[in-house]
Design a protein around this motif. Structure first.
Motif, PDB file in Angstrom:
ATOM      1  N   MET A  49       0.728  -1.234   0.120  1.00 50.05           N
ATOM      2  CA  MET A  49      -0.237  -0.058  -0.049  1.00 50.05           C
ATOM      3  C   MET A  49       0.861   1.240  -0.006  1.00 50.05           C
ATOM      4  O   MET A  49       1.501   1.560   0.989  1.00 50.05           O
ATOM      5  CB  MET A  49      -0.989  -0.065   1.188  1.00 50.05           C
ATOM      6  CG  MET A  49      -1.900  -1.089   1.486  1.00 50.05           C
ATOM      7  SD  MET A  49      -2.841  -0.898   2.476  1.00 50.05           S
ATOM      8  CE  MET A  49      -4.449  -2.040   2.028  1.00 50.05           C
ATOM      9  N   PRO A  50       0.768   2.186  -1.103  1.00 51.16           N
ATOM     10  CA  PRO A  50       1.614   3.371  -1.238  1.00 51.16           C
ATOM     11  C   PRO A  50       1.038   4.410  -0.027  1.00 51.16           C
ATOM     12  O   PRO A  50      -0.169   4.539   0.080  1.00 51.16           O
ATOM     13  CB  PRO A  50       1.433   3.940  -2.516  1.00 51.16           C
ATOM     14  CG  PRO A  50       0.194   3.219  -3.066  1.00 51.16           C
ATOM     15  CD  PRO A  50       0.217   1.903  -2.223  1.00 51.16           C
ATOM     16  N   GLY A  51       2.319   4.844   0.596  1.00 48.92           N
ATOM     17  CA  GLY A  51       1.683   5.928   1.607  1.00 48.92           C
ATOM     18  C   GLY A  51       1.564   5.393   3.050  1.00 48.92           C
ATOM     19  O   GLY A  51       1.305   6.299   3.641  1.00 48.92           O
ATOM     20  N   VAL A  52       1.576   4.168   3.046  1.00 47.44           N
ATOM     21  CA  VAL A  52       1.429   3.332   4.631  1.00 47.44           C
ATOM     22  C   VAL A  52       2.663   2.709   5.029  1.00 47.44           C
ATOM     23  O   VAL A  52       3.305   1.945   4.424  1.00 47.44           O
ATOM     24  CB  VAL A  52       0.098   2.408   4.335  1.00 47.44           C
ATOM     25  CG1 VAL A  52      -0.009   1.753   5.662  1.00 47.44           C
ATOM     26  CG2 VAL A  52      -1.112   2.925   3.794  1.00 47.44           C
ATOM     27  N   GLU A  53       2.961   3.034   6.100  1.00 46.30           N
ATOM     28  CA  GLU A  53       4.159   2.314   6.874  1.00 46.30           C
ATOM     29  C   GLU A  53       3.452   1.927   8.240  1.00 46.30           C
ATOM     30  O   GLU A  53       3.142   2.542   9.032  1.00 46.30           O
ATOM     31  CB  GLU A  53       5.260   3.341   6.970  1.00 46.30           C
ATOM     32  CG  GLU A  53       5.838   3.668   5.835  1.00 46.30           C
ATOM     33  CD  GLU A  53       7.200   4.648   5.928  1.00 46.30           C
ATOM     34  OE1 GLU A  53       7.712   4.456   6.950  1.00 46.30           O
ATOM     35  OE2 GLU A  53       7.273   5.468   5.204  1.00 46.30           O
ATOM     36  N   ARG A  67       1.020   8.563   5.157  1.00 45.89           N
ATOM     37  CA  ARG A  67       1.202   9.719   4.465  1.00 45.89           C
ATOM     38  C   ARG A  67       2.268  10.597   5.262  1.00 45.89           C
ATOM     39  O   ARG A  67       2.249  11.753   5.228  1.00 45.89           O
ATOM     40  CB  ARG A  67       0.015  10.359   3.879  1.00 45.89           C
ATOM     41  CG  ARG A  67      -0.718  10.208   2.772  1.00 45.89           C
ATOM     42  CD  ARG A  67      -1.859  11.216   2.650  1.00 45.89           C
ATOM     43  NE  ARG A  67      -2.643  10.681   1.422  1.00 45.89           N
ATOM     44  CZ  ARG A  67      -3.843  11.297   1.057  1.00 45.89           C
ATOM     45  NH1 ARG A  67      -4.326  12.105   1.724  1.00 45.89           N
ATOM     46  NH2 ARG A  67      -4.330  10.720   0.243  1.00 45.89           N
ATOM     47  N   GLY A  68       2.751   9.720   6.003  1.00 47.19           N
ATOM     48  CA  GLY A  68       4.032  10.633   7.059  1.00 47.19           C
ATOM     49  C   GLY A  68       3.522  10.856   8.393  1.00 47.19           C
ATOM     50  O   GLY A  68       4.457  11.409   9.095  1.00 47.19           O
ATOM     51  N   LEU A 109      -7.879   4.152   4.912  1.00 49.46           N
ATOM     52  CA  LEU A 109      -8.366   5.394   4.539  1.00 49.46           C
ATOM     53  C   LEU A 109      -7.267   6.387   4.797  1.00 49.46           C
ATOM     54  O   LEU A 109      -6.928   6.557   6.011  1.00 49.46           O
ATOM     55  CB  LEU A 109      -9.671   5.560   5.178  1.00 49.46           C
ATOM     56  CG  LEU A 109     -10.948   4.967   4.725  1.00 49.46           C
ATOM     57  CD1 LEU A 109     -10.530   3.586   4.905  1.00 49.46           C
ATOM     58  CD2 LEU A 109     -11.942   5.393   5.443  1.00 49.46           C
ATOM     59  N   MET A 110      -6.797   7.088   3.917  1.00 56.09           N
ATOM     60  CA  MET A 110      -6.357   8.265   4.253  1.00 56.09           C
ATOM     61  C   MET A 110      -6.759   9.328   4.843  1.00 56.09           C
ATOM     62  O   MET A 110      -7.823   9.693   4.735  1.00 56.09           O
ATOM     63  CB  MET A 110      -5.591   8.697   2.700  1.00 56.09           C
ATOM     64  CG  MET A 110      -4.848   7.826   1.992  1.00 56.09           C
ATOM     65  SD  MET A 110      -3.464   6.803   3.087  1.00 56.09           S
ATOM     66  CE  MET A 110      -3.175   5.414   1.621  1.00 56.09           C
ATOM     67  N   GLY A 111      -6.102   9.848   5.829  1.00 51.99           N
ATOM     68  CA  GLY A 111      -6.650  10.789   6.570  1.00 51.99           C
ATOM     69  C   GLY A 111      -6.575  12.393   6.339  1.00 51.99           C
ATOM     70  O   GLY A 111      -6.226  12.767   5.155  1.00 51.99           O
ATOM     71  N   PRO A 112      -7.212  13.309   6.827  1.00 54.37           N
ATOM     72  CA  PRO A 112      -7.964  13.007   8.022  1.00 54.37           C
ATOM     73  C   PRO A 112      -9.283  12.420   8.059  1.00 54.37           C
ATOM     74  O   PRO A 112     -10.025  12.633   7.116  1.00 54.37           O
ATOM     75  CB  PRO A 112      -7.892  14.510   8.780  1.00 54.37           C
ATOM     76  CG  PRO A 112      -7.904  15.329   7.707  1.00 54.37           C
ATOM     77  CD  PRO A 112      -7.140  14.673   6.545  1.00 54.37           C
ATOM     78  N   GLN A 113      -9.660  11.697   8.959  1.00 55.75           N
ATOM     79  CA  GLN A 113     -11.200  10.966   8.966  1.00 55.75           C
ATOM     80  C   GLN A 113     -11.772  11.282  10.482  1.00 55.75           C
ATOM     81  O   GLN A 113     -12.952  10.504  10.605  1.00 55.75           O
ATOM     82  CB  GLN A 113     -10.830   9.552   8.774  1.00 55.75           C
ATOM     83  CG  GLN A 113     -10.447   9.177   7.370  1.00 55.75           C
ATOM     84  CD  GLN A 113     -11.113   9.184   6.318  1.00 55.75           C
ATOM     85  OE1 GLN A 113     -12.392   9.486   6.141  1.00 55.75           O
ATOM     86  NE2 GLN A 113     -10.384   9.810   5.106  1.00 55.75           N
TER      87      GLN A 113
END
Length: 176
Positions: A49-53, A67-68, A109-113
């Motif tokens: 998954m890109p952007g997820v660590e 996303r950092g 889900l990329m934030g903010p949520q």
């Protein structure tokens, strides 16, 4: 010959809808992806998954960065920046090391949520959605052996009782 893009159902807006029509940046990791990659827990999906660590952190806490954005607070009482849900219920950070077992999909889900998922969703949300009981008689047994003495056995049985009621049972043992 025509190419068909599979539309994965997600619950990014608290209702089930197609990922292609959802106005939220969402990565979905389907049950087929879990089986194909051999992922055992959420720590092992970040490579796909890109952007997820998702780091190991420690035995009780998983370090999640979307996303950092991550939570620098390492205490068990601190609020994380990423909210984790299992079947719609909030999972505290200390319990995010639970193994995958009979999951339908994992959504990131990329934030903010915060509007839909609360204050702990500044970076985003990880939503684990288990398979629901169905009106089909089905079952499986999987065995996985690996390095460092990994022995993982999982079984599932779905039994329909009548048209409106079904029972889904799942058992998992994992030893390393």
């Amino acid at each position: 010959y025509s190419a068909v893009i599979e539309d994965v159902l997600v619950t990014a807006q608290q209702r089930e809808e197609g990922a292609m029509s959802t106005p939220v940046t969402v990565n979905a990791f389907t049950a087929e992806d879990i089986v194909n990659t051999g992922a055992l827990s959420i720590q092992e999906i970040s490579d796909f998954m890109p952007g997820v660590e998702i780091g190991d952190g420690s035995t009780t806490q998983t370090g999640i960065s979307i996303r950092g954005v991550s939570s620098p607070n390492i205490s068990s009482g601190g609020d994380p920046s990423t909210a984790t849900f299992y079947d719609g219920a909030y999972v505290p950070r200390a319990a995010t090391t639970i193994p995958f077992s009979d999951l339908g999909r994992v959504e990131v889900l990329m934030g903010p949520q915060g509007t839909l998922f609360g204050r702990n969703a500044t970076a985003g949300v990880i939503n684990m959605v288990p398979n629901a009981p169905s009106n089909e008689l089905e079952g499986y047994f999987r065995a996985r052996l690996g390095n460092y003495g990994l022995q993982r056995y999982e079984g599932m049985l779905n039994v329909p009782i009548n048209d409106a009621l079904a029972v889904r049972m799942n058992a998992l043992t994992s030893d390393r």
